[in-house]
Design an enzyme around this catalytic site. Structure first.
Site, PDB file in Angstrom:
ATOM      1  N   ILE B 390       0.814  -1.219   0.000  1.00  0.00           N
ATOM      2  CA  ILE B 390       0.000   0.000   0.000  1.00  0.00           C
ATOM      3  C   ILE B 390       0.848   1.269   0.000  1.00  0.00           C
ATOM      4  CG2 ILE B 390      -1.674   1.312   1.395  1.00  0.00           C
ATOM      5  CD1 ILE B 390      -2.932  -0.862  -0.279  1.00  0.00           C
ATOM      6  N   HIS B 393       1.787   1.740  -3.531  1.00  0.00           N
ATOM      7  CA  HIS B 393       0.575   1.935  -4.327  1.00  0.00           C
ATOM      8  C   HIS B 393       0.006   3.339  -4.119  1.00  0.00           C
ATOM      9  CE1 HIS B 393      -3.254   1.245  -6.208  1.00  0.00           C
ATOM     10  NE2 HIS B 393      -3.867   1.578  -5.093  1.00  0.00           N
ATOM     11  N   HIS B 426      12.194  -2.116 -10.032  1.00  0.00           N
ATOM     12  CA  HIS B 426      12.561  -3.504  -9.728  1.00  0.00           C
ATOM     13  C   HIS B 426      13.920  -3.828 -10.350  1.00  0.00           C
ATOM     14  CE1 HIS B 426       8.447  -4.322  -8.309  1.00  0.00           C
ATOM     15  NE2 HIS B 426       8.961  -5.383  -7.765  1.00  0.00           N
TER      16      HIS B 426
END
Lengths: 502, 502
Positions: B390, B393, B426
């Site tokens: 979260i 996000h 990433h």
């Protein structure tokens, strides 16, 4: 100027929102969390597109509308609020359906991996040989077929009672004889006939036990019906005043229910409690039926496979430490046995209580599918025993516990009596087929009483739940090891007198 | 006669109940099932003592009252009703908190079993050596300490902006330079300094990435505040008319927030989105703090233990098939790697998102503990990515996706851009510490887009959920194996130029 006004309005709204957030106490979140979420957080989530449950659930706003809403600065400012993490017990969140799916996915992956590695090692011949020694001599199957005699006897007694040929006293006597023979007859057969295998014997005894419970319920309910119709007759005038014409559905009433067809429906129905008018499902859902059938076949295969490849090697390797009473080694074997035993029990639970009973119910259009409740959440041992096997629990409540209370027995004594009866039947189903009387199943059941007291007294919430799981995981393999050890000692060491298959 | 009247009344009640049961359509059960249960089944459960949730929840009726209620025949008759089994998806029941406890119990049992069998094999020296090669030369730690420079630079710029020394344009330029250097500086250091280990490098880069996201949010929110205060100044007359005296709580307003203390609280707070007034929890709960600390230590130990004893042997044994491109063998290794890798990821998730972030939040009295949502129930890939992390996000939504939408980009393009940015980070966090640029992490993230489309298009409900789990279980080890293979080839076969520790 319109733009400025909107901005100011938003500013005021924002300030009010901030104030209300500042005053907010830690929200006690409930199960229907998302709804609460949406309403509480409405102000700040109004333009929040990606956070919503599913993309498909989005209100179909035009991109223009959306841009306008995003312009409002209020949802850019206050994006946090006082709340607990979902996994904290304080959050009260309990929706973990996904974890169940995870378990299923892991189980399937493990199965695929095992089969890709070892191939299908399950030997169907060996499975059949558990039930039958000689294909031309199937005593267990014959025993099951003979059980129809007891069904017909019960029906005959009820017919006689309904027309008044038997008095209540005679009826009770005949029923008692019929029920006692239902329990004792298979025992003598299993103990006398050498060619009955333990698995075949246990299956036949299981069928007879179920039949005993069903016929007991049948007798009770018909007696209650007679009592009620007598009461009705006595107050006929009052009874006529109530609108009996409302009953437009096809409902059987006593003694219209005392037919062969009705009794056999009850015998095959997945319940132990007789009722004159069972709730019926409107139609047979073929896809549901086929899914349950597929599950039955898949889990049967899995049960047999896991037993042959995982359980039996561990049990065989634990014979030596058990003989020598090598305690540390025994503990180690016990822990090694606990996991496969527990998994087998879980799969058996799903296979029997979900797949098989639902399959039968769907086939018979039997409406009540409550074969288990949410025992996986049980925080006390008592809750577990009340919810994992609903047919038996319902029977005990209706035909054993409540009549006991009615006759003046205290609540605590009544509960203990239920446990005692349950322990007796557990013992009955294990000792007789193995042809050796050992108190392990009985003691295992009776040990639940102090354990239940301990858990209810000292543990709460998730800790209580963990204790219930632990008692399941550790308790069962102890009893299994005990029986296996005794069976092994009896049949394979002190001469081969029994010679039963393993 | 009173008795008879009661019996008749009960009979009428019973008939009505039967009728209503007969008409009953299959109940769509909801989460708060037990409550519905109680109210629907109220008539037949009124004397049902053992079925109730907990024995302790029982209303304290005297045994006389209870006996009277049991006398009513209505609850002896209709003991079934039309309902689905809880595990059927049609039941709508979703409370499986117990299954989560089961997973925890099984994990603990396995750990105990492993430790009782193998002892504690975790080598703490080896763990430390993953981070530090030479105890007198800790480049990663130094790198983290240097990061304070960028924090102070951001604060300085905001101070200048708040008093009007910098124009918005200059401020943006300085911030852009500061943020780019925040991302690029650690890369050059990690690539240049030979003594940085991959784990140390990844940690340092993680810290810098988090800092980048935080400072970006800090810059944005302060800009929004300036925009708002300008709008406020323009409509001063209107603004004064609203009750500003309601704000009795201590609330900071711009530019009072531009202080070192405020910025450092934000830097350490477990969130990436800056806000002037974070919701604060009323006090530090010591028991909560200690439980989280215990979990952190336990799961760290478990993570290291599982990696050393389970992951590394499998990875080492899969090097040979990967070199030879032996496809069936590779598949087998992949499946064997999938389970430990997935368990490690789950433990890591809990360790980081529940234990660690909650620990920090409790220490800082940070109120918003929503670090994850119920991603375990996600039925689409999109839902998973929106709910498992979260903080990230929220940041993407507030500082990337919504500004993109505002600038006129379509919803679909915006989502893809978020995935692209995520894929970049990433890659950044994996490639740089390993000192080799491979597209596996980037491709793994981008592969989520077609996968998300496929799952949303063809799978629903539990099947969708199973697909999400499967993509997690199978997807991750593929990327892991790819990197490990390339790292192995680079460092251990083509000469030992790199010589990094494993």
């Amino acid at each position: 100027i319109g733009d400025i006004m909107e901005e100011t309005g938003a500013l005021i709204r924002k300030r009010r929102a901030t104030i209300s957030t500042g005053k907010c106490v830690p929200l006690k979140q409930v199960n229907g969390r998302s709804e609460v979420d949406e309403s509480v957080n409405g102000r700040s989530d109004s333009g929040n597109i990606v956070t919503k449950r599913n993309v498909s659930d989005l209100p179909s706003t035009t991109s223009k509308e959306r841009k306008k809403r995003i312009n409002v600065p209020s949802d850019r400012q206050s994006c946090h609020r006082l709340q607990e993490s979902l996994l904290s017990s304080a959050s009260g969140y309990r929706n973990y359906r996904g974890v169940l799916n995870w378990c299923v996915v892991m189980l399937c992956l493990t199965t695929v991996f095992c089969f890709s590695r070892y191939g299908i090692l399950v030997d169907p011949i060996q499975v059949v040989s558990l039930f039958i020694k000689d294909p031309y001599n199937m005593p267990a199957a014959c025993l099951v077929i003979v059980s129809n005699v007891f069904i017909v006897a019960a029906l005959y007694t009820e017919r006689r009672l309904s027309v008044g040929c038997f008095s209540e006293r005679v009826g009770l006597l005949v029923h008692s004889i019929n029920l006692s023979v239902t329990l004792c007859f298979p025992v003598t057969i299993v103990l006398m006939v050498k060619s009955i295998t333990p698995v075949g014997g246990a299956s036949a005894l299981g069928v007879y036990t179920v039949l005993f419970l069903k016929l007991y319920s049948y007798k009770d309910v018909n007696k209650w019906c007679r009592e009620m119709s007598h009461a009705k007759a006595r107050s006929l005038a009052r009874s006529l005043s109530c609108k009996s014409s409302v009953s437009t559905d096809y409902q059987v009433s006593y003694p219209g229910n005392v037919t062969l067809r009705d009794l056999y429906y009850f015998v095959f129905a997945p319940t132990l409690c007789y009722e004159l008018n069972f709730p019926r499902s409107p139609r047979i859902r073929m896809s549901f039926l086929l899914r349950r059938l597929f599950e039955m076949l898949f889990f049967t295969q899995l049960l047999v496979g896991l037993t042959q490849q995982w359980m039996i090697p561990i049990i065989q390797s634990s014979m030596k430490p058990l003989e020598d009473m090598d305690l540390p080694m025994m503990m180690e074997r016990l822990l090694r046995l606990a996991v496969p035993n527990h998994l087998l029990w879980l799969i058996f639970f799903y296979w029997f209580f979900h797949s098989s009973l639902n399959f039968i119910a769907e086939l018979l259009q039997f409406g009540d599918r409550e074969f288990y409740r949410d025992w996986w959440n049980s925080e006390t041992i008592t809750y577990f025993w009340q919810n994992w096997n609903i047919p038996v629990h319902k029977w005990c409540l209706r035909h054993f516990y409540k009549p006991l209370l009615k006759s003046g027995v205290s609540k605590w004594l009544g509960q203990s009596a239920v446990f005692l009866a349950s322990a007796f039947f557990h013992e009955y189903l294990v000792s007789v087929p193995l042809k050796m009387l050992r108190p392990w199943a009985f003691m295992g059941m009776m040990a639940q009483l102090p354990l239940a007291w301990f858990v209810a007294r000292f543990l709460r919430g998730n800790y209580g739940n963990a204790a219930v799981w632990l008692s399941l995981i550790i308790g069962q393999p102890i009893a299994v090891l005990m029986y296996v050890h005794d069976y092994y000692v009896l049949h394979y060491r002190e001469g081969s007198a029994g010679g039963g298959p393993e």
